[in-house]
Design an enzyme around this catalytic site. Structure first.
Site, PDB file in Angstrom:
ATOM      1  N   LYS A 108      31.894  40.630  44.804  1.00 36.53           N
ATOM      2  CA  LYS A 108      30.864  40.929  44.523  1.00 36.53           C
ATOM      3  C   LYS A 108      30.152  39.941  43.228  1.00 36.53           C
ATOM      4  CE  LYS A 108      30.819  46.362  45.542  1.00 36.53           C
ATOM      5  NZ  LYS A 108      30.421  47.986  45.217  1.00 36.53           N
ATOM      6  N   ASN A 109      30.834  38.951  43.078  1.00 37.28           N
ATOM      7  CA  ASN A 109      30.566  37.789  42.053  1.00 37.28           C
ATOM      8  C   ASN A 109      29.346  36.862  43.088  1.00 37.28           C
ATOM      9  OD1 ASN A 109      30.467  35.925  40.734  1.00 37.28           O
ATOM     10  ND2 ASN A 109      33.011  35.819  39.950  1.00 37.28           N
TER      11      ASN A 109
END
Length: 326
Positions: A108-109
């Site tokens: 989720k970066n």
């Protein structure tokens, strides 16, 4: 004889003796005091130093990997890595393998996905299929991963990926979870990308698909939203089959089990009727009755439904005024 240091810190590494680290000043510590480890302070102190020196070398690439491990969301680190990669002529396929590992650990970066797009652009179309496979792997692990879906959209758009294969992928994900809003969104994106929004036969297929998912799970908000989106150009009332479908669903469902999404959808039909001056009085009454039902079945949005009920009355008055003016 020189002793070999067992310390993992850069300040104890003989290969970095020529670099003077730049540690955070007192003013920075006062402004935002963040608890960090010693190796974090150490690595970023040397990163600051190489930024000032503008050094781009294999040892800097290793330093950047340590900084990314310690803070994978740091934009400046990733940006400097891009500069090093291009100037040093690094193996981009190796960089892709490195990114596979980082994304699998931190999917989720945003920064790592942005970096991946940069590398894919440098390599070109030859990695398109591999990117679709990688996205599928991430999505299967986490079906609603926004970044993976967005990357897949970018790949499909950039490399003109065939429509049918991608529709099949989206359908597969919907069969796994028919509430997956990301998969519906992707299907709609594909229809838009390939100019199929005006293709009646294609839209009819999609409408039937949405109807089937709604039959199976009437409280599936994602399917209702998809159906609404498919009808947005011509309006709901322009499609008699859909109107018949929802009215039949309403009639055959016990009152207490009617989905709020079904009620809201029919209410939208009534508002369209008022606007189009089709049985305006009757439609306004039906809309207000539906919004009254919704206030009971979906009390969280009671104020919204009250507003919509007033809107139906306002639209009716305007419709009557137009008729009188004629």
């Amino acid at each position: 004889m020189n002793e070999i240091s067992s310390s993992p810190l850069y300040k104890d590494n003989a290969d970095w003796k020529d670099v003077t680290p730049i540690y955070p000043g007192k003013d920075e510590e006062v402004a935002v005091k963040i608890a960090v480890t010693e190796d974090f302070i150490d690595a970023f102190a040397y990163f600051r130093a190489v930024l000032i020196k503008k050094e781009k070398s294999p040892r800097v690439m290793t330093l950047l990997e340590d900084c990314i491990r310690l803070n994978p969301a740091n934009y400046t680190v990733w940006q400097y890595r891009r500069l090093c990669l291009t100037e040093l002529g690094c193996d981009l396929k190796k960089e892709m393998r490195y990114l596979d590992e980082i994304i699998e650990e931190s999917s989720k970066n945003y920064q790592v996905w942005h970096h991946r797009r940069f590398i894919v652009e440098l390599i070109g179309e030859s990695v398109a299929q591999g990117e679709l496979s990688f996205c599928e792997k991430i999505i299967q692990d986490e079906e609603k991963n926004y970044h993976a879906w967005q990357h897949r959209q970018w790949v499909a758009r950039t490399f003109k990926v065939p429509l049918d294969a991608e529709l099949s992928f989206a359908l597969k994900m919907l069969l796994i979870d028919s509430r997956n809003n990301s998969a519906y969104n992707y299907r709609y994106f594909l229809l838009t990308l390939h100019d199929k929004i005006e293709d009646k036969s294609m839209i009819d297929i999609e409408i039937n698909l949405a109807k089937q998912f709604i039959r199976n799970i009437p409280n599936n908000e994602s399917a209702w939203n998809y159906l609404t989106g498919l009808l947005i150009n011509d309006g709901i009332t322009a499609n008699c089959d859909v109107v018949s479908f929802v009215e039949d669903l309403y009639d055959t469902t016990p009152e207490k089990k009617r989905s709020p999404f079904l009620l809201a959808f029919i209410a939208d039909i009534m508002l369209e009727n008022i606007e189009n001056q089709v049985k305006a009085d009757e439609s306004a009454e039906r809309a207000k009755q539906l919004y009254s039902e919704l206030q009971k079945s979906d009390p969280v949005r009671v104020n919204y439904y009250k507003h919509q009920s007033l809107l139906a009355q306002t639209m009716l008055v305007k419709s009557q005024t137009k008729v009188a003016a004629k």
